[in-house]
Write a protein that holds these residues in place. Structure first.
Motif, PDB file in Angstrom:
ATOM      1  N   HIS A 102      30.372 -13.696   1.749  1.00  0.00           N
ATOM      2  CA  HIS A 102      30.236 -15.137   1.508  1.00  0.00           C
ATOM      3  C   HIS A 102      29.175 -15.727   2.422  1.00  0.00           C
ATOM      4  O   HIS A 102      28.996 -15.275   3.562  1.00  0.00           O
ATOM      5  N   THR A 103      28.524 -16.770   1.934  1.00  0.00           N
ATOM      6  CA  THR A 103      27.662 -17.563   2.806  1.00  0.00           C
ATOM      7  C   THR A 103      27.636 -18.995   2.297  1.00  0.00           C
ATOM      8  O   THR A 103      28.071 -19.287   1.167  1.00  0.00           O
ATOM      9  N   TRP A 104      27.140 -19.904   3.121  1.00  0.00           N
ATOM     10  CA  TRP A 104      27.088 -21.327   2.794  1.00  0.00           C
ATOM     11  C   TRP A 104      25.715 -21.853   3.201  1.00  0.00           C
ATOM     12  O   TRP A 104      25.243 -21.592   4.314  1.00  0.00           O
ATOM     13  N   THR A 105      25.086 -22.605   2.320  1.00  0.00           N
ATOM     14  CA  THR A 105      23.743 -23.120   2.590  1.00  0.00           C
ATOM     15  C   THR A 105      23.647 -24.555   2.090  1.00  0.00           C
ATOM     16  O   THR A 105      24.040 -24.849   0.951  1.00  0.00           O
ATOM     17  N   ALA A 106      23.120 -25.437   2.931  1.00  0.00           N
ATOM     18  CA  ALA A 106      22.986 -26.836   2.545  1.00  0.00           C
ATOM     19  C   ALA A 106      22.050 -26.977   1.344  1.00  0.00           C
ATOM     20  O   ALA A 106      21.055 -26.264   1.221  1.00  0.00           O
ATOM     21  N   LEU A 107      22.382 -27.906   0.463  1.00  0.00           N
ATOM     22  CA  LEU A 107      21.524 -28.153  -0.689  1.00  0.00           C
ATOM     23  C   LEU A 107      20.123 -28.561  -0.271  1.00  0.00           C
ATOM     24  O   LEU A 107      19.148 -28.327  -0.995  1.00  0.00           O
ATOM     25  N   SER A 108      20.015 -29.149   0.934  1.00  0.00           N
ATOM     26  CA  SER A 108      18.703 -29.597   1.431  1.00  0.00           C
ATOM     27  C   SER A 108      17.889 -28.475   2.065  1.00  0.00           C
ATOM     28  O   SER A 108      16.708 -28.656   2.353  1.00  0.00           O
ATOM     29  N   ASN A 109      18.506 -27.299   2.265  1.00  0.00           N
ATOM     30  CA  ASN A 109      17.833 -26.194   2.955  1.00  0.00           C
ATOM     31  C   ASN A 109      17.156 -25.285   1.924  1.00  0.00           C
ATOM     32  O   ASN A 109      17.607 -24.169   1.646  1.00  0.00           O
ATOM     33  N   THR A 110      16.053 -25.746   1.369  1.00  0.00           N
ATOM     34  CA  THR A 110      15.382 -25.023   0.289  1.00  0.00           C
ATOM     35  C   THR A 110      14.915 -23.630   0.699  1.00  0.00           C
ATOM     36  O   THR A 110      15.114 -22.663  -0.065  1.00  0.00           O
TER      37      THR A 110
END
Length: 484
Positions: A297-305
């Protein structure tokens, strides 16, 4: 009757029942929900650390746990905030259980003097019950990340393509380890954690950033290492300066899930494909140490293109949104009050004298630091009217009243009301008449229903006669009624 109370995590059978409710509510309807393992959460609750308090709170009916809440707050930073997670299994929803747990959280936050409540939600689609519930309470979405997964073991052909396309790593060297950080890298690793905290997008969430020290790093890793194997790869320049790192947590007691956590490349070292090299090296570690885990699993901000593009190249697929939400509460003075009723259905009230006139209210008063609501109720009733030795009463009403004129430093009062059936008695508490006057109490008496209906003055709560009539005719509510 739903009763909310803390559970003792050392009671293993009760903890297991609470955890089962927490997990059932958290995973329902989600494709790849990641929930802290039973072993990790139990260890954390039974072995509290110096930086955070965690409380397990259950919603009980006939000694069965129907809903669960994790209530947390930091002790050295972010002193205005609490974090809550409320989970109710689908078969017990729409009964007010989540609301009752929330009322407990609001009261405890008020006792702690904390006015910011934060929570996270995994939302696979809209509309979503948890998001709807949070919005109804007044929470606002402040930050959104994609929750992504990739199956394990990793696709060897994909990794080979990534290695081929990455080319050579020039100007840097990589160091990998499993477990706690080696002593020679601790200062650099702590500095990179501090940089990560400053760099990671958090949207509008209230955050107090506290730099990492070697001591903080060592304490954190010691706690984490009980339940997770940390797999770390760090990048250095050729002269030894830290340039970035990536971190995977491999749960020691989770047969299915591993977590790709931080990945950071310092700004001055970006543009060299360093993030790809870090991830590739750490995935080689994962291949060596992985046991049965089936998903990463991982998580990435929508703003972190840029990082979203990296994740796509590594085969990650979005399964839901991870939403961070926040709510600011007024600063309310928490109080416990007894709705004391005798066999003739008379209710005992006390008369408060304020600058704007008298008001008849149920006896009780403000909670002291560290006591539960019921402990505060018992203390207040002994002091004010002399009532003692009664069984735990049903919680009937919850009132959050914002208005001017309350105690200095508060925006209003938070009252939790409990219905107490007792023999008729002459009220005489441990406080003297002078002490009661100092608390603005000038009289107390029993009232019949007819006297309540005929009275033209003020009551607290304002619609006390109607509220009491409903409680006596229909019995106490299953969960406390929120007074508006």
């Amino acid at each position: 009757m739903i009763v909310i109370r803390e559970i003792d995590p050392a009671d293993l059978a009760l903890f297991d029942e609470w955890y089962d409710a927490l997990r059932a509510g958290a995973v329902a309807g989600r494709e790849a929900a990641l929930v802290e393992t039973r072993e990790a959460l139990g260890s954390s609750l039974r072995n509290p650390g110096p930086l955070k308090t965690r409380r397990a709170v259950g919603a009980f009916e006939d000694d069965r746990v129907l809903g669960a809440m994790l209530f947390e707050y930091r002790l050295a930073d972010n002193l205005d905030a609490v974090e809550v997670e409320i989970d109710v299994p689908p078969e017990h929803r729409r009964r007010g259980i989540g609301t009752a747990l929330w009322q407990w959280a609001v009261t405890r936050a008020a006792q702690l003097g904390r006015t910011i409540v934060q929570t996270e939600l995994g939302v696979p689609a809209d509309p979503w019950s948890g998001a709807t519930f949070a919005a109804r309470l007044g929470f606002a979405v402040e930050h959104v990340e994609e929750h992504l997964v990739v199956p394990l073991p990793y696709d060897d052909l994909l990794l080979e393509d990534l290695r081929s396309s990455a080319g050579r790593l020039d100007g840097y060297r990589l160091t990998s380890w499993a477990g706690v950080c080696p002593p020679e890298h601790r200062q650099a690793y702590a500095d990179l954690h501090s940089a990560m905290d400053l760099d990671v997008p958090t949207g509008g969430m209230t955050r107090e950033i506290v730099p990492w020290t070697v001591e903080k790093l060592e304490a954190s890793e010691a706690r984490v290492d009980r339940n997770y194997l940390a797999l770390v790869t760090m990048a250095h320049t050729l002269d030894g300066a830290p340039a970035g790192y990536t971190l995977i947590y491999l749960p020691r007691a989770n047969a299915e899930h591993a977590q790709q956590d931080d990945t950071l490349v310092l700004r001055e070292h970006r543009g060299h494909n360093l993030g790809t090299f870090l991830k590739l090296a750490n995935l080689s570690q994962l291949a060596k140490h992985r046991t049965s885990q089936r998903y990463l699993h991982t998580w990435t901000a929508l703003s972190n293109t840029p990082m979203r593009k990296v994740n796509a190249r590594f085969g990650f697929r979005a399964v839901e949104q991870n939403r961070e939400l926040e709510l600011e509460l007024p600063r309310l003075r928490p109080a416990a009050r007894g709705v004391i009723v005798d066999p003739a259905d008379q209710v005992l009230l006390v008369r408060f004298e304020f600058a704007d006139g008298p008001v008849w209210a149920t006896p009780g008063g403000g909670l002291e630091a560290g006591e539960t609501v019921l402990e505060g109720l018992r203390r207040e009733l002994i002091e004010e009217v002399g009532l003692r030795d009664f069984a735990d009463p049903p919680h009937v009403w919850h009132e959050e009243h914002v208005a001017e004129g309350h105690a200095a430093g508060y925006d209003g009062v938070l009252n939790d009301y409990f219905l107490i059936r007792t023999d008729h008695f002459e009220p005489s508490g441990s406080m003297s008449a002078a002490e009661l006057r100092d608390e603005n109490v000038h009289a107390m008496r029993w009232w019949t229903a007819d006297e309540l209906a005929a009275h033209e003055g003020r009551f607290a709560p304002a619609d006390l006669p109607a509220l009491l009539r409903r409680a006596l005719e229909s019995g106490p509510p299953t969960t406390p009624v929120t007074l508006l």
